[in-house]
Write an enzyme that holds these catalytic residues in place. Structure first.
Site, PDB file in Angstrom:
ATOM      1  N   ASP A   9       0.861  -1.192   0.000  1.00  0.00           N
ATOM      2  CA  ASP A   9       0.000   0.000   0.000  1.00  0.00           C
ATOM      3  C   ASP A   9       0.897   1.242   0.000  1.00  0.00           C
ATOM      4  O   ASP A   9       2.133   1.153  -0.134  1.00  0.00           O
ATOM      5  CB  ASP A   9      -1.023  -0.047   1.152  1.00  0.00           C
ATOM      6  CG  ASP A   9      -0.438   0.314   2.513  1.00  0.00           C
ATOM      7  OD1 ASP A   9       0.797   0.538   2.616  1.00  0.00           O
ATOM      8  OD2 ASP A   9      -1.217   0.384   3.486  1.00  0.00           O
ATOM      9  N   CYS A  66       2.870  -2.997   4.061  1.00  0.00           N
ATOM     10  CA  CYS A  66       2.046  -1.816   4.325  1.00  0.00           C
ATOM     11  C   CYS A  66       2.793  -1.021   5.397  1.00  0.00           C
ATOM     12  O   CYS A  66       3.961  -1.315   5.670  1.00  0.00           O
ATOM     13  CB  CYS A  66       0.640  -2.208   4.747  1.00  0.00           C
ATOM     14  SG  CYS A  66       0.489  -3.055   6.325  1.00  0.00           S
ATOM     15  N   THR A  68       2.798  -0.887   8.657  1.00  0.00           N
ATOM     16  CA  THR A  68       3.339  -1.729   9.733  1.00  0.00           C
ATOM     17  C   THR A  68       3.592  -3.159   9.277  1.00  0.00           C
ATOM     18  O   THR A  68       4.259  -3.918   9.988  1.00  0.00           O
ATOM     19  CB  THR A  68       2.340  -1.801  10.898  1.00  0.00           C
ATOM     20  OG1 THR A  68       1.098  -2.306  10.383  1.00  0.00           O
ATOM     21  CG2 THR A  68       2.122  -0.435  11.537  1.00  0.00           C
ATOM     22  N   HIS A  99      10.078 -23.463   9.922  1.00  0.00           N
ATOM     23  CA  HIS A  99       9.069 -24.043  10.813  1.00  0.00           C
ATOM     24  C   HIS A  99       7.630 -23.823  10.344  1.00  0.00           C
ATOM     25  O   HIS A  99       6.771 -24.656  10.606  1.00  0.00           O
ATOM     26  CB  HIS A  99       9.213 -23.458  12.229  1.00  0.00           C
ATOM     27  CG  HIS A  99      10.433 -23.947  12.944  1.00  0.00           C
ATOM     28  ND1 HIS A  99      10.688 -23.679  14.271  1.00  0.00           N
ATOM     29  CD2 HIS A  99      11.495 -24.696  12.510  1.00  0.00           C
ATOM     30  CE1 HIS A  99      11.839 -24.241  14.628  1.00  0.00           C
ATOM     31  NE2 HIS A  99      12.352 -24.849  13.576  1.00  0.00           N
ATOM     32  N   HIS A 134       7.139 -30.149  12.317  1.00  0.00           N
ATOM     33  CA  HIS A 134       6.592 -28.862  11.877  1.00  0.00           C
ATOM     34  C   HIS A 134       5.491 -29.058  10.833  1.00  0.00           C
ATOM     35  O   HIS A 134       4.572 -28.251  10.741  1.00  0.00           O
ATOM     36  CB  HIS A 134       7.703 -27.979  11.330  1.00  0.00           C
ATOM     37  CG  HIS A 134       8.804 -27.759  12.321  1.00  0.00           C
ATOM     38  ND1 HIS A 134       8.608 -27.077  13.498  1.00  0.00           N
ATOM     39  CD2 HIS A 134      10.082 -28.198  12.336  1.00  0.00           C
ATOM     40  CE1 HIS A 134       9.726 -27.076  14.194  1.00  0.00           C
ATOM     41  NE2 HIS A 134      10.643 -27.756  13.511  1.00  0.00           N
TER      42      HIS A 134
HETATM   43  C1  RB5 Z   1      -2.194   3.007   6.179  1.00  0.00           C
HETATM   44  O1  RB5 Z   1      -2.229   4.295   6.671  1.00  0.00           O
HETATM   45  C2  RB5 Z   1      -1.794   2.034   7.278  1.00  0.00           C
HETATM   46  O2  RB5 Z   1      -2.849   1.860   8.156  1.00  0.00           O
HETATM   47  C3  RB5 Z   1      -1.378   0.722   6.673  1.00  0.00           C
HETATM   48  O3  RB5 Z   1      -0.305   0.931   5.819  1.00  0.00           O
HETATM   49  C4  RB5 Z   1      -0.920  -0.360   7.637  1.00  0.00           C
HETATM   50  O4  RB5 Z   1       0.030   0.121   8.517  1.00  0.00           O
HETATM   51  C5  RB5 Z   1      -1.986  -1.109   8.303  1.00  0.00           C
HETATM   52  O5  RB5 Z   1      -1.765  -2.112   9.000  1.00  0.00           O
END
Ligand code: RB5
Length: 148
Positions: A9, A66, A68, A99, A134
């Protein structure tokens, strides 16, 4: 040729580009589904796009990113047949393959990792699933798709 599908994203454009460059340098054919700009998109849509491609066949694994790594990995793990790992470091990336037999690996573009993303990626690529005890556990993960 070894093929990989990559999607991200707007929160992970830079890290996705880094991943694509590294995979290409290692000789992989890469299908990068974007996005390529900071214009906002919804990470479940990018996860779905990449997982659909992967499940169509011909890919060794997929990479998602994305802000995080959390939202896009959760989304991917909702799709039957996908095991998406979100490693904290190189050791976890290695274990994701050894694993967990993960077929997707996710990264966060806004996360400061203690290890370079390229090293985490290499650890994932350069190890094999160990099977044995596993395999029983991974089979149990997959069985959850049709239980509960
Ligand atoms: C987008 O702003 C953010 O929420 C997305 O990139 C991600 O971190 C969501 O888990």
């Amino acid at each position: 040729m070894r093929r990989v599908v990559v999607a991200n994203d707007h929160g992970a454009v830079e890290v996705a580009n880094k991943v694509v460059e590294h995979l290409k340098a290692r000789g992989f054919e890469v299908d990068h589904l974007g996005v390529y700009t900071n214009d906002s998109v919804d990470y479940p849509d990018k996860a779905a796009e990449a997982c659909k491609k992967f499940l169509g066949g011909g890919y060794e694994f997929g990479v998602l990113a994305c802000g995080t790594g959390i939202g896009i990995s959760i989304s991917a793990n909702k799709i039957n047949g996908i095991i998406c790992a979100l490693p904290q470091n190189t050791f976890a990336a290695e274990m994701a393959k050894c694993h967990n037999n993960a077929n997707f690996i996710a990264f966060g573009g806004r996360i400061e990792y203690c290890d370079p993303v390229e090293e985490m990626l290499d650890a994932f690529i350069d190890h094999d699933f160990e099977g044995g005890r596993h395999a029983k556990r991974v089979d149990k993960i997959m069985a959850l798709e049709s239980q509960i």
